[in-house]
Design a protein around this motif. Sequence first.
Motif, PDB file in Angstrom:
ATOM      1  N   UNK A  39       0.791  -1.110   0.088  1.00 21.98           N
ATOM      2  CA  UNK A  39      -0.059   0.115   0.149  1.00 21.98           C
ATOM      3  C   UNK A  39       0.886   1.136   0.145  1.00 21.98           C
ATOM      4  N   UNK A  40       1.978   1.124   0.556  1.00 18.61           N
ATOM      5  CA  UNK A  40       2.900   2.448   0.591  1.00 18.61           C
ATOM      6  C   UNK A  40       3.501   2.835  -0.688  1.00 18.61           C
ATOM      7  N   UNK A  41       3.404   1.710  -1.728  1.00 15.50           N
ATOM      8  CA  UNK A  41       4.043   1.651  -2.963  1.00 15.50           C
ATOM      9  C   UNK A  41       2.937   1.319  -3.967  1.00 15.50           C
ATOM     10  N   UNK A  42       1.779   1.853  -4.194  1.00  8.55           N
ATOM     11  CA  UNK A  42       0.741   1.478  -5.299  1.00  8.55           C
ATOM     12  C   UNK A  42       1.481   1.852  -6.672  1.00  8.55           C
ATOM     13  N   UNK A  43       0.659   1.488  -7.585  1.00 10.58           N
ATOM     14  CA  UNK A  43       0.813   1.873  -8.965  1.00 10.58           C
ATOM     15  C   UNK A  43       0.617   3.255  -9.307  1.00 10.58           C
ATOM     16  N   UNK A  44      -0.748   3.815  -8.673  1.00  6.40           N
ATOM     17  CA  UNK A  44      -0.959   5.127  -8.829  1.00  6.40           C
ATOM     18  C   UNK A  44      -1.644   5.602  -7.452  1.00  6.40           C
ATOM     19  N   UNK A  45      -0.865   6.720  -6.871  1.00  8.38           N
ATOM     20  CA  UNK A  45      -1.261   7.121  -5.690  1.00  8.38           C
ATOM     21  C   UNK A  45      -2.493   8.112  -5.881  1.00  8.38           C
ATOM     22  N   UNK A  46      -3.564   7.527  -4.807  1.00  7.49           N
ATOM     23  CA  UNK A  46      -4.709   8.329  -4.869  1.00  7.49           C
ATOM     24  C   UNK A  46      -4.838   8.675  -3.525  1.00  7.49           C
ATOM     25  N   UNK A  47      -6.094   9.999  -3.319  1.00  5.69           N
ATOM     26  CA  UNK A  47      -6.017  10.256  -1.926  1.00  5.69           C
ATOM     27  C   UNK A  47      -7.021   9.326  -1.407  1.00  5.69           C
ATOM     28  N   UNK A  48      -6.805   9.471   0.248  1.00  3.18           N
ATOM     29  CA  UNK A  48      -7.678   8.719   1.296  1.00  3.18           C
ATOM     30  C   UNK A  48      -9.136   9.423   1.269  1.00  3.18           C
ATOM     31  N   UNK A  49      -9.916   8.849   1.082  1.00  2.00           N
ATOM     32  CA  UNK A  49     -11.378   9.410   1.071  1.00  2.00           C
ATOM     33  C   UNK A  49     -12.055   8.483   2.348  1.00  2.00           C
ATOM     34  N   UNK A  50     -12.976   9.137   3.160  1.00  2.00           N
ATOM     35  CA  UNK A  50     -13.719   8.407   4.185  1.00  2.00           C
ATOM     36  C   UNK A  50     -12.633   7.289   5.068  1.00  2.00           C
ATOM     37  N   UNK A  51     -11.512   7.432   5.159  1.00  2.00           N
ATOM     38  CA  UNK A  51     -10.638   6.221   5.597  1.00  2.00           C
ATOM     39  C   UNK A  51     -10.291   5.132   4.678  1.00  2.00           C
ATOM     40  N   UNK A  52     -10.769   5.572   3.425  1.00  2.00           N
ATOM     41  CA  UNK A  52     -10.417   4.283   2.215  1.00  2.00           C
ATOM     42  C   UNK A  52      -9.226   4.875   1.416  1.00  2.00           C
ATOM     43  N   UNK A  53      -8.356   4.131   1.388  1.00  2.00           N
ATOM     44  CA  UNK A  53      -7.067   4.434   0.410  1.00  2.00           C
ATOM     45  C   UNK A  53      -7.793   4.090  -1.036  1.00  2.00           C
ATOM     46  N   UNK A  54      -7.819   4.875  -1.743  1.00  5.41           N
ATOM     47  CA  UNK A  54      -8.231   4.462  -3.125  1.00  5.41           C
ATOM     48  C   UNK A  54      -7.038   4.489  -4.008  1.00  5.41           C
TER      49      UNK A  54
END
Lengths: 315, 79
Positions: A39-54
């Motif tokens: 998770x700290x090295x995903x393909x594309x970083x997206x913001x965390x919304x409602x506590x869910x890492x997108x």
Amino acid sequence: MMFAQPEAHEAIAQGAHEAAAEGFNAGELLIGHVSNSPLDHPLIHLPTLFGIDFSVTKHVFMLWLVAATVFLVVTVAVRSYLRQEQMIPRRFMNSIEALVEYLRDSVVQPNVGAKWVRTWTPLLLTLFVFILAANAIGLIPIFDVVGLLNHSVLHLDPESFLMRLTHGGTTATANFNVTAALAMVTFGAIIVAGSKAHGFVKHWKNLMPGGVSPALGIVLIPIEILGMLVRPFALTMRLAANMTGGHLAILAILSFVFIFTEMAGAAVGMGVGLVFSVPLAVGISAIEIIVVLVQAYVFTLLTAVFIGMAIHAHH
Amino acid sequence: MPNQKRGLARSLQVFQDTVVTAGPAAGASYTLIGAIILLGGIGFAVDRWRGTSPWFLLGGLALGLIVGFYQLARAVWRK
């Protein structure tokens, strides 16, 4: 963990001595191959919304790839068939038609009955084709080849998109979250099927076994509810565990080559590879091709059985 | 089954019939295993969380057995 995969390719490319010098960790390599990208090295970083890492990880990417592939292939085939003047299925359309008819007549109809077969065939076909495609694409080492090319020819930037693709497993259905989502579809379909056939209230009443005393009935209600929740769980575990297991078996057998190289030198490692690991891995890969089909089929069949049980709930 | 079907096609047909007949039984067996693993797992997790080992694990396994066998019995007695 993340770099376990390139390390392995390096060992193949640059000879066994280097692998021995680096130290070979079979456990890390195996986990690195079957797990999602971290998770700290995903393909594309997206913001965390409602506590869910997108953030888009590799399995999410594979899901999209599989969905897009299935959508394109099937849509193009069906569209071109509909444009024909004579409604005679040809080539690829023939196999699609055979698949649809087979599932409808041999899986859906015997379980849900003739009355509901047209309602539930689309869902079950979607499940089957999607799981089959995800399983099958996971078996093709597309990104492992990219990693191998990288070490010999390409020399990509370690932070580039393609390079990140080589980290982690490629079988989306080997991820418990994916199969849990698919099983939730089944769970919802069971409730919808029961409600459509008997009405919403009657469906829940059907859970209560008829003809038992009220005291026993009160004991049986929680057992029935637990049983209802257990079914999708069993589906989840079965599919994901089977897909992970096959890949682990192949990798574990192949890692014997490196373990023996480290223990007794390159010649012994090569010998073990030639005599034992590679033939066995080829054999297991062949079994995996069957497993890919059977797992998709079993998931579909069990969903059909559970939907049928909700529809024909007479006691 | 038409008689002209021979060899592989016929074996596939027989296999297919067997598999479809076995569908409900397969469902019941997976439910049995799933119930024991799920409820035993929940019991194990509660034990880890509350430090009450092994009571919730044993209770979960027992409940899993009851739920699993109840579903199995229902599948068997349906016919």
